[in-house]
Design an enzyme around this catalytic site. Sequence first.
Site, PDB file in Angstrom:
ATOM      1  N   ASN A 180     103.874  34.739  44.189  1.00  0.00           N
ATOM      2  CA  ASN A 180     103.545  34.921  42.783  1.00  0.00           C
ATOM      3  C   ASN A 180     104.593  35.771  42.097  1.00  0.00           C
ATOM      4  O   ASN A 180     105.226  36.618  42.707  1.00  0.00           O
ATOM      5  CB  ASN A 180     102.144  35.523  42.626  1.00  0.00           C
ATOM      6  CG  ASN A 180     102.161  37.046  42.569  1.00  0.00           C
ATOM      7  OD1 ASN A 180     102.423  37.632  41.516  1.00  0.00           O
ATOM      8  ND2 ASN A 180     101.902  37.687  43.698  1.00  0.00           N
ATOM      9  N   ASN A 194     100.269  51.734  41.535  1.00  0.00           N
ATOM     10  CA  ASN A 194     101.126  50.663  42.029  1.00  0.00           C
ATOM     11  C   ASN A 194     102.581  51.079  41.856  1.00  0.00           C
ATOM     12  O   ASN A 194     103.106  51.053  40.751  1.00  0.00           O
ATOM     13  CB  ASN A 194     100.822  49.372  41.252  1.00  0.00           C
ATOM     14  CG  ASN A 194     101.707  48.218  41.677  1.00  0.00           C
ATOM     15  OD1 ASN A 194     102.467  48.334  42.641  1.00  0.00           O
ATOM     16  ND2 ASN A 194     101.610  47.113  40.961  1.00  0.00           N
ATOM     17  N   CYS A 252     105.175  46.978  42.683  1.00  0.00           N
ATOM     18  CA  CYS A 252     105.158  45.625  42.131  1.00  0.00           C
ATOM     19  C   CYS A 252     106.570  45.080  42.042  1.00  0.00           C
ATOM     20  O   CYS A 252     107.415  45.663  41.374  1.00  0.00           O
ATOM     21  CB  CYS A 252     104.511  45.592  40.756  1.00  0.00           C
ATOM     22  SG  CYS A 252     104.412  43.907  40.151  1.00  0.00           S
ATOM     23  N   LYS A 268      99.625  52.822  46.305  1.00  0.00           N
ATOM     24  CA  LYS A 268      99.830  51.526  46.972  1.00  0.00           C
ATOM     25  C   LYS A 268     101.312  51.300  47.249  1.00  0.00           C
ATOM     26  O   LYS A 268     102.127  51.281  46.331  1.00  0.00           O
ATOM     27  CB  LYS A 268      99.262  50.411  46.094  1.00  0.00           C
ATOM     28  CG  LYS A 268      99.370  49.048  46.735  1.00  0.00           C
ATOM     29  CD  LYS A 268      98.455  48.086  46.031  1.00  0.00           C
ATOM     30  CE  LYS A 268      98.596  46.686  46.561  1.00  0.00           C
ATOM     31  NZ  LYS A 268      97.791  45.757  45.769  1.00  0.00           N
ATOM     32  N   GLY A 305      92.635  39.939  49.116  1.00  0.00           N
ATOM     33  CA  GLY A 305      93.423  39.503  47.960  1.00  0.00           C
ATOM     34  C   GLY A 305      93.400  38.010  47.756  1.00  0.00           C
ATOM     35  O   GLY A 305      92.402  37.443  47.296  1.00  0.00           O
ATOM     36  N   ILE A 345     103.624  37.040  38.657  1.00  0.00           N
ATOM     37  CA  ILE A 345     102.810  37.137  37.438  1.00  0.00           C
ATOM     38  C   ILE A 345     103.495  38.063  36.434  1.00  0.00           C
ATOM     39  O   ILE A 345     103.494  37.812  35.230  1.00  0.00           O
ATOM     40  CB  ILE A 345     101.390  37.669  37.766  1.00  0.00           C
ATOM     41  CG1 ILE A 345     100.695  36.795  38.824  1.00  0.00           C
ATOM     42  CG2 ILE A 345     100.544  37.769  36.494  1.00  0.00           C
ATOM     43  CD1 ILE A 345     100.389  35.387  38.435  1.00  0.00           C
ATOM     44  N   THR A 358     102.860  42.785  47.980  1.00  0.00           N
ATOM     45  CA  THR A 358     103.458  41.525  48.447  1.00  0.00           C
ATOM     46  C   THR A 358     104.871  41.726  49.016  1.00  0.00           C
ATOM     47  O   THR A 358     105.565  42.680  48.669  1.00  0.00           O
ATOM     48  CB  THR A 358     103.524  40.511  47.289  1.00  0.00           C
ATOM     49  OG1 THR A 358     104.171  41.139  46.185  1.00  0.00           O
ATOM     50  CG2 THR A 358     102.134  40.061  46.885  1.00  0.00           C
TER      51      THR A 358
HETATM   52  C1  LIG Z   1      98.390  36.674  41.814  1.00  0.00           C
HETATM   53  C2  LIG Z   1      98.536  38.073  42.356  1.00  0.00           C
HETATM   54  C3  LIG Z   1      98.583  39.147  41.473  1.00  0.00           C
HETATM   55  C4  LIG Z   1      98.718  40.458  41.960  1.00  0.00           C
HETATM   56  N1  LIG Z   1      98.732  41.505  41.083  1.00  0.00           N
HETATM   57  C5  LIG Z   1      98.816  42.776  41.547  1.00  0.00           C
HETATM   58  C6  LIG Z   1      98.771  43.889  40.653  1.00  0.00           C
HETATM   59  O1  LIG Z   1      98.618  43.736  39.436  1.00  0.00           O
HETATM   60  N2  LIG Z   1      98.877  45.143  41.182  1.00  0.00           N
HETATM   61  C7  LIG Z   1      99.026  45.353  42.542  1.00  0.00           C
HETATM   62  O2  LIG Z   1      99.118  46.507  42.970  1.00  0.00           O
HETATM   63  N3  LIG Z   1      99.037  44.309  43.416  1.00  0.00           N
HETATM   64  C8  LIG Z   1      98.947  43.044  42.946  1.00  0.00           C
HETATM   65  N4  LIG Z   1      98.961  41.988  43.826  1.00  0.00           N
HETATM   66  C9  LIG Z   1      99.077  42.246  45.275  1.00  0.00           C
HETATM   67  C10 LIG Z   1      97.696  42.205  45.956  1.00  0.00           C
HETATM   68  O3  LIG Z   1      96.835  43.195  45.439  1.00  0.00           O
HETATM   69  C11 LIG Z   1      97.850  42.400  47.473  1.00  0.00           C
HETATM   70  O4  LIG Z   1      98.461  43.647  47.725  1.00  0.00           O
HETATM   71  C12 LIG Z   1      98.701  41.301  48.114  1.00  0.00           C
HETATM   72  O5  LIG Z   1      98.433  40.046  47.526  1.00  0.00           O
HETATM   73  C13 LIG Z   1      98.492  41.206  49.624  1.00  0.00           C
HETATM   74  O6  LIG Z   1      97.152  40.909  49.937  1.00  0.00           O
HETATM   75  P1  LIG Z   1      96.633  39.392  50.248  1.00  0.00           P
HETATM   76  O7  LIG Z   1      97.574  38.839  51.280  1.00  0.00           O
HETATM   77  O8  LIG Z   1      95.242  39.575  50.751  1.00  0.00           O
HETATM   78  O9  LIG Z   1      96.703  38.645  48.969  1.00  0.00           O
HETATM   79  C14 LIG Z   1      98.832  40.680  43.363  1.00  0.00           C
HETATM   80  C15 LIG Z   1      98.774  39.579  44.242  1.00  0.00           C
HETATM   81  C16 LIG Z   1      98.628  38.298  43.769  1.00  0.00           C
HETATM   82  C17 LIG Z   1      98.585  37.143  44.735  1.00  0.00           C
END
Ligand SMILES: Cc1cc2nc3c(=O)[nH]c(=O)nc-3n(C[C@H](O)[C@H](O)[C@H](O)COP(=O)(O)O)c2cc1C
Length: 307
Positions: A73, A131, A134, A169, A269, A75, A197
């Site tokens: 992603n 965060n 990011c 984080k 997530g 975003i 990520t």
């Molecule tokens: C579409 C999307 C948007 C995300 N937006 C944020 C965000 O705004 N702030 C943040 O700290 N992490 C964000 N993340 C990261 C997730 O919170 C998480 O740390 C990451 O996806 C790993 O976990 P997962 O494998 O279970 O998805 C985002 C992840 C995805 C997929």
Amino acid sequence: MNLSVQLAPGHEKGLRLANPVMTASGTFGYGTEYSHLFDIQKLGAIVCKGTTLKPRDGNPQPRLVETPSGLLNSIGLQNIGVKALIREKAPIWAKWRVPVIVNIAGETVEEYATLAKELDNVPGISGLEVNISCPNIGAGGAEFGLHPEPAARVTATVRANTHLPVLVKLTPNTGEITRVAAAVAEAGADAICLVNTVRGMAIDIYTRQTLLGNGTGGLSGPAIKPIALAMVYEVAGSVELPVIGCGGITSGSDAVEFIMAGASAIQVGSASFVNPRAPLDVLEGIEQFMAREGVKDISELVGAARR
Ligand SMILES: Cc1cc2nc3c(=O)[nH]c(=O)nc-3n(C[C@H](O)[C@H](O)[C@H](O)COP(=O)(O)O)c2cc1C
């Protein structure tokens, strides 16, 4: 069976969750989007979409690409901004039993300070998740989380400007995760969440273009689980603070792995995009595992693989 966890043992108010299952920022909106799909009040905590001072439209489309066992992603922190969050979302959260934690992101240290101040003493908000990881915004963001000194600076600034518990984080895109974690702990974090990520990209060989509008993005989902698990194991062994594990968790057994690596709580997530009920399924999976294995208190499992 006791599943409750304390995520801010050193904080005057503390942050006690009824169970260790949280939603990961950016994958569960403001919680309201999911409240008609299942009883979200059963979860340990909800972490809302990353919030910035001003509303953001995010990055150019396309912003989501599926990869084998993963999701890329970019975003770019599309969100409604802190003022609208306080006005429109917090009053709803104030009526909920489940604690809501606001994920914040800034482009400068001063922006983090302002966000922390604005969110302090707002009914309906139980904690901040900072965060510093990011990868999808041009300035700030990941840069703060890559090295100990800037990570500590942001943490100390947020700590100085809020009475709320502070979770920080971390990004997996650093070669010095334990040093960043130690710096953040020293600077006043109550708990550490990892991971955000993993930097990645994909290319369409027929158009000869990157698939994400922004070029690169962040990889999440089962593809990153072993990476996240190893980082949780390393960090939990090196800091005294509670660690929250995140990355590729789709089932109760995934969650138990993170807990055994040393996580006190976990976040679900990308799994919510496949199965909106995933966080509750993960919770029920943990409960079933504990019942089967005769575990009376979740704390018996925390760090079990380390002993
Ligand atoms: C579409 C999307 C948007 C995300 N937006 C944020 C965000 O705004 N702030 C943040 O700290 N992490 C964000 N993340 C990261 C997730 O919170 C998480 O740390 C990451 O996806 C790993 O976990 P997962 O494998 O279970 O998805 C985002 C992840 C995805 C997929």
